[in-house]
Design an enzyme around this catalytic site. Structure first.
Site, short mmCIF file in Angstrom:
data_model
loop_
_atom_site.label_atom_id
_atom_site.label_comp_id
_atom_site.label_asym_id
_atom_site.label_seq_id
_atom_site.Cartn_x
_atom_site.Cartn_y
_atom_site.Cartn_z
N ILE A 133 -1.00 55.31 137.96
CA ILE A 133 -2.11 54.40 138.83
C ILE A 133 -3.30 54.35 138.54
O ILE A 133 -4.29 53.75 138.74
CB ILE A 133 -2.24 55.47 140.33
N ALA A 134 -3.67 55.21 137.18
CA ALA A 134 -4.96 55.12 136.48
C ALA A 134 -4.55 55.58 135.09
O ALA A 134 -3.88 56.43 134.69
CB ALA A 134 -6.07 55.90 137.22
N ALA A 136 -7.08 56.56 131.61
CA ALA A 136 -8.30 56.84 130.93
C ALA A 136 -8.25 57.45 129.46
O ALA A 136 -7.21 57.44 128.84
CB ALA A 136 -9.11 57.84 131.88
N SER A 137 -9.67 57.69 128.84
CA SER A 137 -9.22 57.89 127.47
C SER A 137 -8.97 59.42 127.19
O SER A 137 -8.43 59.60 126.18
CB SER A 137 -10.82 58.14 127.06
N ILE A 138 -8.98 60.13 128.36
CA ILE A 138 -8.36 61.29 127.88
C ILE A 138 -7.07 61.68 128.56
O ILE A 138 -6.02 62.45 128.04
CB ILE A 138 -9.38 62.35 128.62
N GLN A 140 -3.89 59.98 131.63
CA GLN A 140 -3.55 59.31 132.80
C GLN A 140 -2.98 59.65 133.83
O GLN A 140 -2.48 61.00 133.92
CB GLN A 140 -2.63 58.07 132.30
N VAL A 141 -2.77 59.25 135.31
CA VAL A 141 -2.34 59.61 136.54
C VAL A 141 -1.30 59.09 136.90
O VAL A 141 -1.22 57.75 137.12
CB VAL A 141 -3.56 59.86 137.52
N LYS A 155 -1.80 64.38 136.45
CA LYS A 155 -2.77 64.05 135.37
C LYS A 155 -2.19 64.58 134.15
O LYS A 155 -2.25 65.52 133.91
CB LYS A 155 -4.25 64.36 135.74
N ASP A 290 -20.25 63.47 138.16
CA ASP A 290 -20.17 62.03 138.02
C ASP A 290 -19.71 61.37 139.26
O ASP A 290 -18.43 61.00 139.43
CB ASP A 290 -19.13 62.01 137.04
#
Length: 563
Positions: A133-134, A136-138, A140-141, A155, A290
């Site tokens: 569903i997402a 990212a650089s570090i 994913q989910v 995650k 953030d």
């Protein structure tokens, strides 16, 4: 192995430098002397000179970071919180850096999960959605369902990312050390220390267990606030590379249209969000670092849910008091309180003119604080303070810049949700209520008790200290060193005065010798011719010797520059 490590570092360094050259930073890198060391020719490949000229420095820096990958994306995101170091236009571009990257394949996801949790994926989850569903650089989910039927999100960290980040951090450390030792900015801002802070931040984000612990802390801090929730962590399915938490079903704060369609009250949402973040900062000293819209969900009854708690800011009691003092200075329009808060940050790398700083703060107050409280923008105030900090070579502490960034982000969100609502008006009663926690009877009692104990120790130790002092004076070589401010300048003035006095005395002596010679020559007429010749010779010789001595003394004094 050592040779392989050095080769990887050298190869990655060349890649980093080449990417920056391709985005138009070749001249700057060439001036640093890096091109010659890495044996790289200055050239541009990806962009032509015409294309580069169309882009701003901030845009080219952002594109460079995106191409360089996770370490530099995170670096750019953190740099966007440092308005004390970078111009606003560059910060504005770096704020656009997104973690969204291409997802890694499901077989690698499975490999990481099974290695970390020690079992087959099918034995851990009843369901596991292959499509993330997402990403990212570090990590994913993925959505999943536990064997007990609970819906969760998982995650998963990218394979080998830790090694790649470690390599990039080693290169950044070398560069920071180079800047600190070779440039003026390095002496002022200590880039090596910044890289250390960045390394700590990245290390925290790479350990997913810390994110889980942050979530637990948030749950404790807001256990009595029904307007804020944090997902529960499934610790049995969590390691440093896998994080499993309950799925929060709500509407992302990015989707304003969906909020309206669901009939949610954006004014209440804005107030709940502002209250939550202000309490995080002022009460807990533990705040979301953030809080952009993608990390916040809205549930029924306008409840706020905070997600992605990997980046957290922390303030100790001293820092909280400083921020509270600054906030009170803003609400009371008292520039002296603001100056005191800046000074107490201990952020000055060198002595500054406090009177000029107070005058500049007064001007800032007249420009920003002269408007009604309902129209004051925290972002403008902090930007003004950071501009002043830069001009006075004041380095704002990292946790304070993160705090300011969170507040500026909050202010932007609140303004979009309800333009009539002002964050400072919400903060004023919270700060007013919390300021009394600084002067509770318990705290006053502790301060008095601590002071009494210090004075007690002083009284108890004074006799022995004084006896030791007297013993040293009696038996040891005891010297007292006094340092006079600008002593060298006063010594030079005193030296010149003595030199002039010496010349005056020599002139006086020479005058006496000349007068004596004249009188002696006049008296030679009364004696015989032989006596006259001898006496005349002696007197003339004395006069010549006196003149030579005088001239030599004058030359010596002028050569020593004592006059």
């Amino acid at each position: 192995m050592m040779a392989v490590g050095k080769y990887r570092k050298f190869k990655r360094s060349r890649q980093i430098v080449t990417i920056f050259i391709n985005h138009g930073f070749g001249t700057l890198i060439d001036r640093l002397g890096i091109l010659k060391y890495l044996k790289i020719e200055k050239q541009t490949k990806e962009y032509t000179e015409r294309e580069i000229s169309k882009l701003s420095v901030g845009e080219r820096l952002r594109l460079s970071f995106e191409e360089l990958g996770p370490t530099f994306i995170k670096l750019g995101q953190i740099m966007s919180t440092r308005p004390d170091l970078l111009p606003r236009d560059i910060i504005h571009e770096l704020e656009k850096l997104q973690d969204a990257v291409a997802p890694f394949p499901i077989n690698e996801v499975r490999e990481v999960i099974e290695f970390e949790l020690g079992d087959k994926l099918e034995n851990i989850f009843r369901e596991f959605k292959e499509e993330p569903i997402a990403a990212a650089s570090i990590g994913q989910v993925h959505r999943a369902k536990l064997l007990a039927g609970k819906e969760v999100v998982v995650k998963v960290q990218r394979p080998n990312i830790e090694k790649n980040i470690e390599l990039d951090l080693g290169i950044l450390k070398d560069l920071a050390d180079f800047i600190d030792n070779r440039t003026r900015f390095g002496k002022l801002y200590s880039f090596s220390k910044m890289v250390e802070e960045f390394e700590t931040t990245l290390s925290n984000e790479l350990d997913f267990r810390l994110e889980g612990e942050n979530a637990e802390t948030f749950k404790v801090n807001f256990k009595d606030d029904a307007n804020v929730i944090v997902p529960e962590i499934s610790w049995i399915h969590t390691t440093n590379r896998v994080l499993t938490m309950e799925e929060i079903k709500g509407t992302s704060l990015k989707n304003f249209e969906a909020l309206d369609q669901l009939g949610l009250d954006k004014t209440i949402i804005a107030r709940n969000l502002a209250n939550s973040l202000l309490y995080q900062i002022l009460r807990d000293g533990f705040f979301h670092g953030d809080p952009h819209p993608g990390n916040i969900m809205v549930l029924e009854n306008n409840t706020i849910a905070f997600l992605d708690l990997g980046m957290i800011g922390q303030l100790n009691t001293h820092r909280k008091n400083q921020f509270l003092k600054m906030l009170m200075g803003i609400t009371l329009k008292d520039s002296k309180l603001i100056v005191q808060a800046i000074v107490e940050l201990d952020a000055m790398s060198e002595r500054i003119n406090m009177r000029n700083l107070e005058k500049d703060i007064d001007r800032l107050r007249d420009q920003v604080l002269s408007v009604p409280l309902s129209q004051i923008k925290i972002g403008e105030i902090f930007n003004g303070i950071f501009d002043l900090a830069f001009s006075y070579n004041i380095m704002i502490p990292g946790e304070f810049t993160m705090l300011a960034k969170s507040l500026i982000t909050l202010e932007g969100l609140v303004e979009k949700l309800d333009p009539e609502l002002n964050v400072l008006e919400i903060a004023e009663p919270i700060a007013g209520k919390l300021v009394f926690t600084l002067i509770t009877p318990e705290k006053i009692g502790r301060e008095i008790l601590g002071g009494a104990m210090d004075y007690g120790n002083l009284v108890r130790k004074f006799p022995s200290i004084f006896l030791n002092f007297l013993d040293k004076m009696e038996h040891d070589d005891f010297t007292v060193q006094l340092k006079l401010k600008e002593a060298d300048r006063y010594a030079q003035k005193l030296d010149k005065a003595f030199s002039r006095l010496s010349i005056s005395l020599v002139l006086l002596s020479l005058s006496i010798v000349i007068a004596g010679t004249i009188i002696g020559l006049s008296l030679t007429d009364v004696g015989g011719s032989d006596f006259i010749a001898v006496t005349s010779t002696i007197l003339r010789g004395s006069l010549i010797l006196a003149v030579i001595t005088f001239v030599a003394l004058i030359i010596a004094i002028f050569r020593s520059k004592r006059i």
